[in-house]
Design an enzyme around this catalytic site. Structure first.
Site, short mmCIF file in Angstrom:
data_model
loop_
_atom_site.label_atom_id
_atom_site.label_comp_id
_atom_site.label_asym_id
_atom_site.label_seq_id
_atom_site.Cartn_x
_atom_site.Cartn_y
_atom_site.Cartn_z
N HIS A 47 -6.69 11.13 105.94
CA HIS A 47 -6.28 12.47 105.05
C HIS A 47 -7.19 13.48 105.43
CE1 HIS A 47 -5.71 8.94 102.12
NE2 HIS A 47 -4.84 9.69 101.53
N ASP B 183 -10.62 13.61 104.21
CA ASP B 183 -11.69 12.43 104.54
C ASP B 183 -12.50 12.77 105.86
OD1 ASP B 183 -9.66 10.74 102.90
OD2 ASP B 183 -8.81 10.01 104.64
C1 XUL Z 1 -3.47 5.03 97.99
C2 XUL Z 1 -2.99 4.71 99.19
C3 XUL Z 1 -3.20 5.97 100.17
C4 XUL Z 1 -2.14 6.08 101.03
C5 XUL Z 1 -2.36 7.62 101.97
O1 XUL Z 1 -3.18 3.81 97.02
O2 XUL Z 1 -2.23 3.56 99.75
O3 XUL Z 1 -4.24 5.84 100.68
O4 XUL Z 1 -2.15 5.32 102.15
O5 XUL Z 1 -2.52 8.85 101.16
#
Ligand code: XUL
Ligand code: CO
Length: 437
Positions: A101, A104
């Protein structure tokens, strides 16, 4: 050069006789299974959020995972150092991909301009690390759920300025994903759902979510990003009702809003089980409709009702996953992303290696077992035979769409003998699977 994991060398394949806990016993990247390398079938990715940002905190307790390389701040310096940590870890593990993300990898600033500048600074270092290690970006995404501004959702927020902020954030996340050669881009709803029907206009929220995805796709096209868009279902957590509940709900949304041509699904095991489905069900449902794009590999806990995101070690689970993936010829641009975290009691950096090595080996075993099941053909033959009444006669005409209820009525009234039901043989088939495990 500083090393952050001095006690670990590159993880090697040592075969099933190895007693080294930090060796692969099954995952042999270049080994050929059904005409393709294991690396090609599995396309493993490490997720940045749990692996390099996980703290071990839970609703009842403070962080337990004190990483020696982390100074405890959300500074840019700390973020830049983490890139070295991440690429040393992934190189030693031998994975081809990673996922992140925006928030992150780089700290959120006081303004969007500042956040974007932070992201650019880290992205420059990520790009250099990718170039020098050969590790690639499987997918990027934007975190549209952690900041308090997203308390009511992002694209489904009742506040249009929050929608606008989320749009601006996704524009940047898409551009960075493109710059880093990302092969996919993920939308996981986060807070795209609601807590209370009394204050919610569901129709407007769903319309807004669809508009958001169309805008993202238009922007991707305009910058030349050719990666696959992926929508990740999850039924609840953090909100009570999420619009992306499961594969079926996501598909209905994508069809309703004309997004089927541009978005596929990223299916996660613990999300499937939270929705009351098995992972195999979700994968099969997506696959038969041509939208199974990628997977988030993890598992839940039978006794806990929340998203525990544990590493997958269950061979039955990985076998079932690989049976579906092999049937559809692999994941194409997608991959197997370990969206999984070590337990808060597993406090040493080396536990990150144990976790990933175990997950990769469990998948490699699942792949080999699924290949053996497919080569034997017994399971496939059984299923084909079970539906064989549709291969000719009236069954064939039903599938061809060439009979009416009137004709079925005449057929039943005039038949002197009807095909009797046969056993489903569930127990025999469960025993059969055990033969390969
Ligand atoms: C949350 C989840 C996220 C997604 C990406 O449960 O799985 O981390 O994979 O936003
Ligand atoms: Co996920």
């Amino acid at each position: 050069m500083t090393t952050y994991f001095p006690e670990v060398d590159k993880i090697q394949f040592e075969g099933t006789s190895s007693r080294n806990p930090l060796a692969f016993r099954h995952y042999n990247a270049s080994e050929i299974v059904e005409g393709r390398t294991m690396n090609d079938w599995l396309r493993f990715a490490v997720c940045y959020w749990h692996t390099f940002r996980g703290t071990g905190s839970d609703p009842f307790g403070a962080p337990t995972l004190m990483r020696p390389w982390d100074d405890g701040t959300d500074s840019l310096d700390n973020a830049l150092r983490r890139v070295d940590v991440a690429f040393e870890f992934m190189t030693k593990l031998g994975v081809p991909y990673y996922c992140f993300h925006d928030r992150d990898v780089a700290p959120e600033g006081a303004t969007l301009r500042e956040s974007n500048a932070n992201l650019d600074a880290v992205a420059r270092k990520l790009k250099e690390a990718q170039r020098s290690t050969g590790i690639k970006l499987l997918w990027g995404t934007a975190n549209l759920f952690s900041h308090p501004r997203y308390m009511h959702g992002a694209a489904t927020s009742p506040n249009a300025d929050v929608f606008a902020y989320a749009g601006a954030q996704v524009k940047k996340a898409l551009e960075v994903t493109y710059e880093l050669g990302g092969e996919n881009y993920v939308f996981w709803g986060g807070r795209e759902g609601y807590m209370c029907s009394y204050n919610t206009d569901m129709k407007r929220e769903l319309d807004h979510l669809a508009r958001f995805m169309h805008m993202a796709h238009e922007h991707a096209k305009s910058i030349g990003f050719k990666g696959q868009f992926l929508f990740e279902p999850k039924p609840k957590e953090p909100t009570k009702h999420q619009y992306d509940f499961d594969a079926a709900a996501c598909l209905n949304f994508l069809r309703q809003y004309g997004l089927m041509d541009v978005v596929k699904l990223n299916i996660e095991t613990n999300h499937a089980t939270l929705a009351g489905h098995s992972m195999m069900h979700e994968l099969e449902y997506a696959s038969i409709q041509g939208v199974l794009g990628s997977i988030d590999a993890n598992t839940g806990d039978l006794l806990l009702g929340w998203d525990t995101d544990q590493f997958p070690t269950d061979i039955y689970l990985t076998t079932q996953i690989m049976l579906v993936l092999m049937k559809q010829g692999g994941l194409h641009s997608g991959g197997t992303n370990f969206d999984a975290k070590v337990r808060r009691e597993s406090i040493d950096p080396i536990d990150l290696f144990h976790a990933h090595v175990g997950g990769m080996d469990a998948f490699a075993r699942g792949l080999k077992i699924a290949a053996a099941i497919r080569a034997d053909g017994v399971l496939n033959d059984f299923v084909r035979q079970r539906y064989s009444t549709y291969d000719n006669g009236m069954g064939r005409r039903i599938e061809a769409g060439s009979v009416s209820l009137n004709e079925l009525d005449t057929y039943i009234q005039e038949s002197t003998s009807l095909t009797a039901n046969t056993s489903g043989r569930q127990e025999m088939l469960e025993n059969l699977i055990n033969r390969y495990i």
